[in-house]
Design a protein around this motif. Sequence first.
Motif, PDB file in Angstrom:
ATOM      1  N   PHE A   1       0.850  -1.190   0.000  1.00 44.49           N
ATOM      2  CA  PHE A   1       0.000   0.000   0.000  1.00 44.49           C
ATOM      3  C   PHE A   1       0.883   1.237   0.000  1.00 44.49           C
ATOM      4  O   PHE A   1       1.848   1.320   0.772  1.00 44.49           O
ATOM      5  N   PHE A   2       0.544   2.208  -0.866  1.00 44.73           N
ATOM      6  CA  PHE A   2       1.363   3.419  -0.969  1.00 44.73           C
ATOM      7  C   PHE A   2       0.570   4.549  -1.622  1.00 44.73           C
ATOM      8  O   PHE A   2      -0.435   4.307  -2.273  1.00 44.73           O
ATOM      9  N   PRO A   3       1.060   5.808  -1.456  1.00 45.91           N
ATOM     10  CA  PRO A   3       0.402   6.918  -2.146  1.00 45.91           C
ATOM     11  C   PRO A   3       0.767   6.905  -3.634  1.00 45.91           C
ATOM     12  O   PRO A   3       1.706   6.209  -4.014  1.00 45.91           O
ATOM     13  N   PRO A   4       0.052   7.701  -4.462  1.00 44.92           N
ATOM     14  CA  PRO A   4       0.448   7.818  -5.873  1.00 44.92           C
ATOM     15  C   PRO A   4       1.941   8.170  -5.962  1.00 44.92           C
ATOM     16  O   PRO A   4       2.435   8.952  -5.145  1.00 44.92           O
ATOM     17  N   VAL A   5       2.631   7.583  -6.938  1.00 43.99           N
ATOM     18  CA  VAL A   5       4.090   7.695  -6.989  1.00 43.99           C
ATOM     19  C   VAL A   5       4.546   9.084  -7.437  1.00 43.99           C
ATOM     20  O   VAL A   5       3.839   9.767  -8.189  1.00 43.99           O
ATOM     21  N   THR A   6       5.734   9.499  -6.976  1.00 46.17           N
ATOM     22  CA  THR A   6       6.226  10.852  -7.269  1.00 46.17           C
ATOM     23  C   THR A   6       7.731  10.866  -7.583  1.00 46.17           C
ATOM     24  O   THR A   6       8.449  11.767  -7.165  1.00 46.17           O
ATOM     25  N   GLY A   7       8.201   9.857  -8.325  1.00 44.94           N
ATOM     26  CA  GLY A   7       9.621   9.809  -8.679  1.00 44.94           C
ATOM     27  C   GLY A   7       9.950  10.704  -9.859  1.00 44.94           C
ATOM     28  O   GLY A   7       9.124  11.476 -10.323  1.00 44.94           O
TER      29      GLY A   7
ATOM     30  N   ASP B   1       7.744   9.703 -18.962  1.00 44.51           N
ATOM     31  CA  ASP B   1       6.307   9.824 -18.686  1.00 44.51           C
ATOM     32  C   ASP B   1       5.785   8.584 -17.954  1.00 44.51           C
ATOM     33  O   ASP B   1       4.934   8.695 -17.068  1.00 44.51           O
ATOM     34  N   PHE B   2       6.276   7.406 -18.302  1.00 40.28           N
ATOM     35  CA  PHE B   2       5.831   6.175 -17.621  1.00 40.28           C
ATOM     36  C   PHE B   2       6.500   6.032 -16.250  1.00 40.28           C
ATOM     37  O   PHE B   2       5.862   5.597 -15.299  1.00 40.28           O
ATOM     38  N   LEU B   3       7.770   6.416 -16.164  1.00 42.72           N
ATOM     39  CA  LEU B   3       8.472   6.368 -14.868  1.00 42.72           C
ATOM     40  C   LEU B   3       7.719   7.207 -13.829  1.00 42.72           C
ATOM     41  O   LEU B   3       7.547   6.791 -12.681  1.00 42.72           O
ATOM     42  N   LYS B   4       7.252   8.381 -14.252  1.00 43.23           N
ATOM     43  CA  LYS B   4       6.547   9.310 -13.356  1.00 43.23           C
ATOM     44  C   LYS B   4       5.271   8.713 -12.756  1.00 43.23           C
ATOM     45  O   LYS B   4       4.831   9.153 -11.702  1.00 43.23           O
TER      46      LYS B   4
ATOM     47  N   GLN C   1      -1.820  15.356 -11.470  1.00 45.47           N
ATOM     48  CA  GLN C   1      -2.767  14.793 -12.437  1.00 45.47           C
ATOM     49  C   GLN C   1      -2.197  14.879 -13.854  1.00 45.47           C
ATOM     50  O   GLN C   1      -2.401  13.992 -14.676  1.00 45.47           O
ATOM     51  N   SER C   2      -1.433  15.966 -14.113  1.00 42.36           N
ATOM     52  CA  SER C   2      -0.882  16.158 -15.466  1.00 42.36           C
ATOM     53  C   SER C   2       0.083  15.032 -15.842  1.00 42.36           C
ATOM     54  O   SER C   2       0.246  14.706 -17.011  1.00 42.36           O
ATOM     55  N   ASP C   3       0.715  14.393 -14.841  1.00 43.20           N
ATOM     56  CA  ASP C   3       1.620  13.275 -15.137  1.00 43.20           C
ATOM     57  C   ASP C   3       0.852  12.059 -15.643  1.00 43.20           C
ATOM     58  O   ASP C   3       1.287  11.378 -16.568  1.00 43.20           O
ATOM     59  N   SER C   4      -0.305  11.778 -15.039  1.00 44.09           N
ATOM     60  CA  SER C   4      -1.140  10.657 -15.499  1.00 44.09           C
ATOM     61  C   SER C   4      -1.648  10.931 -16.904  1.00 44.09           C
ATOM     62  O   SER C   4      -1.700  10.046 -17.751  1.00 44.09           O
ATOM     63  N   ALA C   5      -2.005  12.201 -17.164  1.00 50.10           N
ATOM     64  CA  ALA C   5      -2.525  12.567 -18.484  1.00 50.10           C
ATOM     65  C   ALA C   5      -1.473  12.346 -19.568  1.00 50.10           C
ATOM     66  O   ALA C   5      -1.789  11.871 -20.658  1.00 50.10           O
TER      67      ALA C   5
ATOM     68  N   LYS D   1       0.963  10.119 -19.571  1.00 50.05           N
ATOM     69  CA  LYS D   1       1.093   8.683 -19.820  1.00 50.05           C
ATOM     70  C   LYS D   1      -0.076   8.192 -20.681  1.00 50.05           C
ATOM     71  O   LYS D   1       0.101   7.422 -21.614  1.00 50.05           O
ATOM     72  N   GLU D   2      -1.280   8.681 -20.350  1.00 51.29           N
ATOM     73  CA  GLU D   2      -2.466   8.244 -21.104  1.00 51.29           C
ATOM     74  C   GLU D   2      -2.405   8.669 -22.564  1.00 51.29           C
ATOM     75  O   GLU D   2      -2.912   7.968 -23.437  1.00 51.29           O
ATOM     76  N   THR D   3      -1.761   9.801 -22.847  1.00 53.33           N
ATOM     77  CA  THR D   3      -1.616  10.246 -24.233  1.00 53.33           C
ATOM     78  C   THR D   3      -0.873   9.192 -25.057  1.00 53.33           C
ATOM     79  O   THR D   3      -1.263   8.875 -26.176  1.00 53.33           O
ATOM     80  N   TRP D   4       0.170   8.606 -24.467  1.00 52.63           N
ATOM     81  CA  TRP D   4       0.927   7.552 -25.169  1.00 52.63           C
ATOM     82  C   TRP D   4       0.048   6.315 -25.374  1.00 52.63           C
ATOM     83  O   TRP D   4       0.108   5.673 -26.422  1.00 52.63           O
ATOM     84  N   GLU D   5      -0.741   5.973 -24.364  1.00 56.29           N
ATOM     85  CA  GLU D   5      -1.563   4.758 -24.435  1.00 56.29           C
ATOM     86  C   GLU D   5      -2.658   4.877 -25.486  1.00 56.29           C
ATOM     87  O   GLU D   5      -3.103   3.876 -26.038  1.00 56.29           O
ATOM     88  N   ASN D   6      -3.096   6.127 -25.748  1.00 49.54           N
ATOM     89  CA  ASN D   6      -4.185   6.320 -26.711  1.00 49.54           C
ATOM     90  C   ASN D   6      -3.688   6.506 -28.145  1.00 49.54           C
ATOM     91  O   ASN D   6      -4.487   6.638 -29.063  1.00 49.54           O
ATOM     92  N   GLU D   7      -2.373   6.536 -28.328  1.00 51.93           N
ATOM     93  CA  GLU D   7      -1.845   6.765 -29.685  1.00 51.93           C
ATOM     94  C   GLU D   7      -2.032   5.564 -30.587  1.00 51.93           C
ATOM     95  O   GLU D   7      -1.928   4.446 -30.133  1.00 51.93           O
TER      96      GLU D   7
END
Lengths: 83, 154
Positions: free
Chosen positions: A76-82, B117-120, B142-146, B148-154
């Motif tokens: 269990f962990f928070p959303p990642v921030t690396g 983008d995926f590492l993040k 939230q912008s980091d997830s967005a 990654k999703e851009t790559w997945e939708n390509e």
Amino acid sequence: MKVLYFAWLKEKTSLAEEDLPLPCGVSTVAGLMEYLKNRGGGFSDAFADITMIRVAVNMEHVQVSHPLSDSDEVAFFPPVTGG
Amino acid sequence: MIRIQTEDFDVGAEIKNLVSGKGNIGGVCSFIGLVRDFSGNEPNGENITSLTLEHYPGMTEKQLEKIETQARQRWDLIETLIIHRVGQLQPSEQIVLVATAAAHRDAAFESAKFIMDFLKTEAPFWKKELGNKGAKWVAAKQSDSAKKETWENE
């Protein structure tokens, strides 16, 4: 099963990891989170808002509906921030 | 190649080593992430005096290997390198190095961004900032997830 806690979950539970038999009646990650929340103290605080928590089973990201078995490693962990 | 380490890295030496003896490499793209001296997105945010990086040993390597494999399936890459530091870091220190080497530049540029983008969003690292107002865990963007999703939708 092995359960691990990271970042603020580790701080709130005061625990990095523990060995835990799969609790009676628990079959999914969501069920385990409910069980841990009901332990009280720091666990209730850590699991108060499960939308803040991410989960991995056997080192793969999963949803809370993911099934559990006694041989799993659950983290269990928070959303990642690396990065 | 993936390396998780507490010590700093020398970008020049790492890239020289990456391309050494591989004459088919036409270009290398590298991204270096640094510790900022302010918190949040605004330059006038809280001052940061140090940063601690925690990770999930085992899962970190597993997720980074998966990202590297996906990049190699998507682009024609000759070499890839991901170095990520953990432990306590000071402002301006290097956190991460992603380097991609290919015959042509497009594959190198695009795959380096893909890996970051995926590492993040996938690699289990957590930053805790220590500043003039105390310590706090960094919130995910939230912008980091967005991205990654851009790559997945390509």
